[in-house]
Enzyme design. Structure first.
Site, PDB file in Angstrom:
ATOM      1  N   CYS A 122       1.456  -1.520  -0.083  1.00 33.23           N
ATOM      2  CA  CYS A 122       0.000  -0.083   0.364  1.00 33.23           C
ATOM      3  C   CYS A 122       0.534   1.502   0.249  1.00 33.23           C
ATOM      4  O   CYS A 122       0.857   2.221  -0.536  1.00 33.23           O
ATOM      5  CB  CYS A 122      -1.264  -0.032   1.035  1.00 33.23           C
ATOM      6  SG  CYS A 122      -2.130  -1.620   1.698  1.00 33.23           S
ATOM      7  N   HIS A 257      -3.132   6.503   2.192  1.00 34.17           N
ATOM      8  CA  HIS A 257      -3.841   4.913   1.669  1.00 34.17           C
ATOM      9  C   HIS A 257      -5.060   5.262   2.875  1.00 34.17           C
ATOM     10  O   HIS A 257      -5.112   5.745   3.077  1.00 34.17           O
ATOM     11  CB  HIS A 257      -2.513   4.320   2.597  1.00 34.17           C
ATOM     12  CG  HIS A 257      -3.366   2.612   2.009  1.00 34.17           C
ATOM     13  ND1 HIS A 257      -3.748   2.521   0.993  1.00 34.17           N
ATOM     14  CD2 HIS A 257      -3.262   1.856   3.102  1.00 34.17           C
ATOM     15  CE1 HIS A 257      -4.321   1.454   0.945  1.00 34.17           C
ATOM     16  NE2 HIS A 257      -3.996   0.964   1.705  1.00 34.17           N
ATOM     17  N   ASN A 288     -10.778  -0.255   0.179  1.00 36.83           N
ATOM     18  CA  ASN A 288      -9.073  -0.697   0.012  1.00 36.83           C
ATOM     19  C   ASN A 288      -8.116  -1.444  -1.565  1.00 36.83           C
ATOM     20  O   ASN A 288      -8.373  -2.274  -1.838  1.00 36.83           O
ATOM     21  CB  ASN A 288      -8.591  -1.265   0.880  1.00 36.83           C
ATOM     22  CG  ASN A 288      -7.156  -1.122   1.043  1.00 36.83           C
ATOM     23  OD1 ASN A 288      -6.555  -1.175   0.179  1.00 36.83           O
ATOM     24  ND2 ASN A 288      -6.710  -1.116   2.861  1.00 36.83           N
TER      25      ASN A 288
END
Length: 332
Positions: A122, A257, A288
């Site tokens: 990420c 993020h 996500n």
């Protein structure tokens, strides 16, 4: 004796254009709750996610990356044949080789640009931005195409309650080039491999090959990751501001993020962001998307708030292997 020539590049760089591609399927919470014995309300309360985008069976991460790249190139105004570096941050290339980056470079008309994938989960997009910035300023490239691309639905176990309901598919891209003024700050980045087991794959490909495990999928220790993200990453974000020589009052936007809405909101509190700072909350409808989440969220933010163009945005990525990266950028 002849002296060795060494490359030199421009003093500064900036993002010249952005592109985005989300999965073609909109997946609401109700479609996922059965296998994990949960509810729409539970997912919304814990994550802030209402829907997430996922890609159909025949759409791969490389396809999403190509679509996002084409939009970013068009937005930048840089001819594709002048791009001489292609970086793709991803953890979901279903082929170990060739790299997604090499295929994308060919698809968009950037051959024979050097191209490679990087795996920083990420934090991958912020890592790739750091590398593109450094390589251009070192004279190793002139224009770079940076992409975060994921098809995480390929590595999801629908019965897993730790992470499966969080994940979506998509790609975000940026073209980076020379600038007369600073457009990308020093990157604050690092890792903590001692906590690598907190989030990652639950088996190896050789385990799967030998029949010792099912197809490897993502797992996480939710509370461990949450505490690390909230407390440690807020410090990293503040350090990035300090390295950039600015304060939160100078920011136009904050793009963390998109891991979890609770983490995003806690970041805002920890950093004491003023109400004037627009905060990216793309996770609500995209989910996500790991390395793709920051460029996707930035792209949406600019489409909804075009007045942010030219302003400063703090972006921070963090994820599996407990890697992290943060920098301040001028929005294109």
């Amino acid at each position: 004796m002849s002296s060795l020539k060494q490359a030199e590049g421009p003093r500064h760089t900036r993002i010249l254009g952005l592109g985005a591609a989300r999965g073609d399927l909109v997946v609401p919470n109700d479609d996922l709750v059965g296998p994990i014995d949960s509810s729409d309300e539970w997912i919304r309360q814990r994550t802030g996610i209402v829907t997430r985008t996922r890609a159909s069976h025949d759409i791969l991460a490389v396809d999403l990356a190509s679509d996002a790249a084409k939009e970013a190139i068009e937005a930048s105004g840089v001819p594709a044949d002048q791009i001489d570096l292609v970086l793709v941050a991803t953890i979901s290339n279903v082929q170990q080789t060739p790299s997604i980056a090499a295929v994308v470079a060919d698809r968009v008309g950037a051959n024979p640009a050097p191209a490679y994938d990087l795996n920083a989960a990420c934090a991958g997009y912020t890592y790739a931005i750091a590398q593109a910035d450094a390589l251009i300023r070192a004279g190793a490239a002139h224009y770079a195409l940076v992409i975060g691309a994921e098809k995480l639905s390929d590595v999801v176990d629908p019965t897993d309650r730790s992470i499966s309901f969080l994940l979506g598919d998509g790609a975000g891209a940026a073209v980076i080039g020379p600038s007369e003024t600073p457009g990308i700050s020093t990157t604050v980045w690092g890792s903590d491999g001692s906590k690598a087991d907190a989030v990652g794959m639950n088996a190896t490909l050789t385990d799967f090959r030998d029949g010792d495990a099912a197809w490897p999928t993502l797992r996480q220790e939710g509370q461990t990751v949450f505490r690390w993200a909230v407390w440690e990453m807020a410090k990293v974000a503040q350090k990035a501001l300090d390295e950039a020589g600015i304060t939160v009052d100078d920011l136009a936007a904050f793009v963390p993020h998109q891991a979890n809405m609770r983490i995003v909101d806690e970041f805002a509190k920890q950093l004491k962001l003023p109400e004037t700072v627009v905060i990216a909350r793309d996770i609500q409808t995209t989910g996500n998307t790991s390395a793709a989440s920051i460029p996707l969220a930035t792209h949406r933010l600019l489409s909804e708030h075009p007045e942010l163009s030219g302003g400063l945005a703090l972006q921070i990525g963090f994820g599996a292997g407990l890697v992290y990266g943060a920098q301040v950028v001028v929005l294109p």
